[in-house]
Motif scaffolding. Structure first.
Motif, PDB file in Angstrom:
ATOM      1  N   MET A  36       0.849  -1.184   0.000  1.00  0.00           N
ATOM      2  CA  MET A  36       0.000   0.000   0.000  1.00  0.00           C
ATOM      3  C   MET A  36       0.890   1.241   0.000  1.00  0.00           C
ATOM      4  N   GLN A  37       0.312   2.353  -0.445  1.00  0.00           N
ATOM      5  CA  GLN A  37       1.003   3.631  -0.430  1.00  0.00           C
ATOM      6  C   GLN A  37       0.463   4.484   0.721  1.00  0.00           C
ATOM      7  N   MET A  38       1.348   4.905   1.627  1.00  0.00           N
ATOM      8  CA  MET A  38       0.951   5.768   2.735  1.00  0.00           C
ATOM      9  C   MET A  38       1.019   7.221   2.278  1.00  0.00           C
ATOM     10  N   ILE A  39      -0.100   7.950   2.434  1.00  0.00           N
ATOM     11  CA  ILE A  39      -0.174   9.335   2.003  1.00  0.00           C
ATOM     12  C   ILE A  39       0.308  10.259   3.118  1.00  0.00           C
ATOM     13  N   PRO A  40       1.174  11.236   2.830  1.00  0.00           N
ATOM     14  CA  PRO A  40       1.607  12.187   3.857  1.00  0.00           C
ATOM     15  C   PRO A  40       0.403  12.889   4.492  1.00  0.00           C
ATOM     16  N   ASN A  41       0.401  12.983   5.830  1.00  0.00           N
ATOM     17  CA  ASN A  41      -0.711  13.661   6.510  1.00  0.00           C
ATOM     18  C   ASN A  41      -0.257  14.856   7.343  1.00  0.00           C
ATOM     19  N   GLY A  42       1.036  15.208   7.246  1.00  0.00           N
ATOM     20  CA  GLY A  42       1.521  16.382   7.963  1.00  0.00           C
ATOM     21  C   GLY A  42       1.807  16.140   9.423  1.00  0.00           C
ATOM     22  N   CYS A  43       1.836  14.871   9.862  1.00  0.00           N
ATOM     23  CA  CYS A  43       2.060  14.539  11.271  1.00  0.00           C
ATOM     24  C   CYS A  43       3.136  13.464  11.392  1.00  0.00           C
ATOM     25  N   LEU A  44       3.495  13.164  12.632  1.00  0.00           N
ATOM     26  CA  LEU A  44       4.392  12.048  12.934  1.00  0.00           C
ATOM     27  C   LEU A  44       3.566  10.948  13.580  1.00  0.00           C
ATOM     28  N   GLU A  45       3.868   9.704  13.223  1.00  0.00           N
ATOM     29  CA  GLU A  45       3.107   8.570  13.732  1.00  0.00           C
ATOM     30  C   GLU A  45       3.985   7.709  14.642  1.00  0.00           C
ATOM     31  N   LEU A  46       3.568   7.560  15.893  1.00  0.00           N
ATOM     32  CA  LEU A  46       4.205   6.602  16.797  1.00  0.00           C
ATOM     33  C   LEU A  46       3.361   5.335  16.773  1.00  0.00           C
ATOM     34  N   ILE A  47       3.869   4.298  16.138  1.00  0.00           N
ATOM     35  CA  ILE A  47       3.106   3.082  15.866  1.00  0.00           C
ATOM     36  C   ILE A  47       3.621   1.947  16.740  1.00  0.00           C
ATOM     37  N   ILE A  48       2.721   1.389  17.552  1.00  0.00           N
ATOM     38  CA  ILE A  48       3.067   0.296  18.455  1.00  0.00           C
ATOM     39  C   ILE A  48       2.427  -0.981  17.933  1.00  0.00           C
ATOM     40  N   HIS A  49       3.247  -1.933  17.538  1.00  0.00           N
ATOM     41  CA  HIS A  49       2.726  -3.205  17.036  1.00  0.00           C
ATOM     42  C   HIS A  49       2.186  -4.023  18.208  1.00  0.00           C
ATOM     43  N   LEU A  50       1.003  -4.567  18.022  1.00  0.00           N
ATOM     44  CA  LEU A  50       0.336  -5.281  19.108  1.00  0.00           C
ATOM     45  C   LEU A  50       0.643  -6.782  19.112  1.00  0.00           C
ATOM     46  N   ASN A  51       1.347  -7.255  18.087  1.00  0.00           N
ATOM     47  CA  ASN A  51       1.789  -8.656  18.063  1.00  0.00           C
ATOM     48  C   ASN A  51       3.146  -8.720  17.371  1.00  0.00           C
ATOM     49  N   MET A 259      -9.151   8.399  -6.885  1.00  0.00           N
ATOM     50  CA  MET A 259     -10.498   8.062  -6.422  1.00  0.00           C
ATOM     51  C   MET A 259     -10.932   6.680  -6.900  1.00  0.00           C
ATOM     52  N   MET A 260     -10.451   6.264  -8.053  1.00  0.00           N
ATOM     53  CA  MET A 260     -10.826   4.961  -8.590  1.00  0.00           C
ATOM     54  C   MET A 260     -10.083   3.816  -7.910  1.00  0.00           C
ATOM     55  N   ASP A 261      -8.966   4.130  -7.241  1.00  0.00           N
ATOM     56  CA  ASP A 261      -8.100   3.068  -6.700  1.00  0.00           C
ATOM     57  C   ASP A 261      -7.746   3.334  -5.240  1.00  0.00           C
ATOM     58  N   LYS A 262      -8.716   3.862  -4.459  1.00  0.00           N
ATOM     59  CA  LYS A 262      -8.444   4.302  -3.091  1.00  0.00           C
ATOM     60  C   LYS A 262      -8.004   3.177  -2.160  1.00  0.00           C
ATOM     61  N   GLU A 263      -8.405   1.954  -2.457  1.00  0.00           N
ATOM     62  CA  GLU A 263      -8.070   0.834  -1.574  1.00  0.00           C
ATOM     63  C   GLU A 263      -6.568   0.553  -1.535  1.00  0.00           C
ATOM     64  N   GLN A 264      -5.829   1.102  -2.493  1.00  0.00           N
ATOM     65  CA  GLN A 264      -4.381   0.878  -2.541  1.00  0.00           C
ATOM     66  C   GLN A 264      -3.604   1.868  -1.683  1.00  0.00           C
ATOM     67  N   PHE A 265      -4.314   2.789  -1.011  1.00  0.00           N
ATOM     68  CA  PHE A 265      -3.655   3.848  -0.267  1.00  0.00           C
ATOM     69  C   PHE A 265      -4.034   3.804   1.209  1.00  0.00           C
ATOM     70  N   ILE A 266      -3.064   4.116   2.074  1.00  0.00           N
ATOM     71  CA  ILE A 266      -3.348   4.373   3.483  1.00  0.00           C
ATOM     72  C   ILE A 266      -3.547   5.872   3.606  1.00  0.00           C
ATOM     73  N   SER A 267      -4.798   6.265   3.613  1.00  0.00           N
ATOM     74  CA  SER A 267      -5.136   7.689   3.634  1.00  0.00           C
ATOM     75  C   SER A 267      -6.124   7.920   4.761  1.00  0.00           C
ATOM     76  N   ASN A 268      -5.617   8.347   5.914  1.00  0.00           N
ATOM     77  CA  ASN A 268      -6.485   8.652   7.043  1.00  0.00           C
ATOM     78  C   ASN A 268      -6.198  10.080   7.491  1.00  0.00           C
ATOM     79  N   PRO A 269      -6.867  11.048   6.857  1.00  0.00           N
ATOM     80  CA  PRO A 269      -6.525  12.457   7.067  1.00  0.00           C
ATOM     81  C   PRO A 269      -6.977  13.068   8.378  1.00  0.00           C
ATOM     82  N   GLY A 270      -7.651  12.303   9.237  1.00  0.00           N
ATOM     83  CA  GLY A 270      -7.917  12.812  10.571  1.00  0.00           C
ATOM     84  C   GLY A 270      -9.324  13.294  10.814  1.00  0.00           C
ATOM     85  N   LEU A 271      -9.466  14.001  11.940  1.00  0.00           N
ATOM     86  CA  LEU A 271     -10.778  14.385  12.457  1.00  0.00           C
ATOM     87  C   LEU A 271     -11.069  15.866  12.266  1.00  0.00           C
ATOM     88  N   ALA A 272     -10.330  16.523  11.403  1.00  0.00           N
ATOM     89  CA  ALA A 272     -10.573  17.944  11.088  1.00  0.00           C
ATOM     90  C   ALA A 272     -10.570  18.811  12.346  1.00  0.00           C
TER      91      ALA A 272
END
Length: 276
Positions: A36-51, A259-272
């Protein structure tokens, strides 16, 4: 659906520093490897793997499995992520100026790269993370995380300077012009640009571009019937060619193809920013 992401607001005291918390699962069916392609969201992500199942990322032109506790710096272009199995994570999304206030780590040191957060912060962070994995349910994880972050804030001298204010104004006023921004903060445009770049690792103009495109993505996620021209106008674009150029720079694709291929992207732009 191959991926699922849920987002949660932080408590009021953390909102100047933390954009949101999120939990996610990727390659849910695990029928094979997935990219997948991760889209820049202007933030830093601290990601904790749960397994013990992790994704693969490229760093310094070398692909490797990500660490248990990954801090992904501010990125300015799409980033490929590979999943060989089902990967489950809990994450803290920091505003780029906010991570310094909590941990004393300037986001400029993490531009376009990632690090093992346990190596950056040490034993206290490792203890927090191990206890987090023992929690049952996301509400319990969030309470544990908020307590940890608030304790770090109490131990630090909070410095909400004009870089913090400028970044927040950019997020809340997508149509702002940088020269107007500096006049609102009573500093020169050159000084603002220098300090912004030094602390965040990116210019105010470039950051505004990322924020605008993410607002476009958020609006499109909320209303699939809305047209691109209306969305671009709402987000401060008055020239369609300029909008398409920026969209392609941030996502790697033209809007119609994206828009036609959105499933290929990690795009979570937040809660505004919690505006209803």
């Amino acid at each position: 659906m191959e991926s699922q992401i849920k987002e949660y607001m932080p408590c009021e005291s953390l909102r100047p520093f933390v954009e949101l918390f999120w939990e996610g699962s990727f390659n849910i069916n695990a029928t094979g490897s997935m990219s997948m392609q991760m889209i820049p969201n202007g933030c830093l992500e601290l990601i904790i793997h749960l397994n013990d199942l992790h994704c693969d990322l490229e760093n310094n032109k070398t692909w490797s499995q990500t660490p248990d506790y990954l801090i992904l710096g501010l990125i300015t272009q799409p980033c490929e992520v590979r999943f060989k199995n089902c990967v489950s994570v809990f994450a803290i999304r920091f505003k780029p100026e906010g991570i310094y206030n909590i941990f004393g780590v300037p986001s400029s040191l993490l531009m376009e790269s990632y690090e093992d957060m346990s190596m950056v912060l040490g034993h206290g962070f490792l203890d927090f993370s191990k206890r987090l994995k023992e929690k049952i349910g996301v509400d319990s994880m969030i309470r544990h995380t908020e307590n940890y972050l608030l304790k770090n804030l109490l131990d630090k001298k909070i410095d909400l300077n004009y870089v913090n204010l400028a970044a927040e104004l950019i997020r809340n006023t997508k149509g702002v012009r940088i020269k107007d921004l500096s006049s609102q903060l009573y500093i020169s445009q050159r000084q603002l640009e220098r300090e912004f770049k030094e602390k965040l690792g990116i210019s105010p103009k470039h950051y505004l571009r990322i924020v605008r495109i993410n607002e476009v993505l958020r609006l499109l996620n909320e209303d699939h019937m809305i047209d691109l021209t209306s969305v671009a106008y709402q987000c401060g674009y008055f020239d369609q060619a300029h909008f398409i150029k920026d969209f392609k720079k941030i996502t790697g694709q033209k809007p119609t193809i994206f828009m036609m291929d959105k499933e290929q992207f990690i795009s979570n732009p937040g809660l505004a920013h919690y505006v209803d």
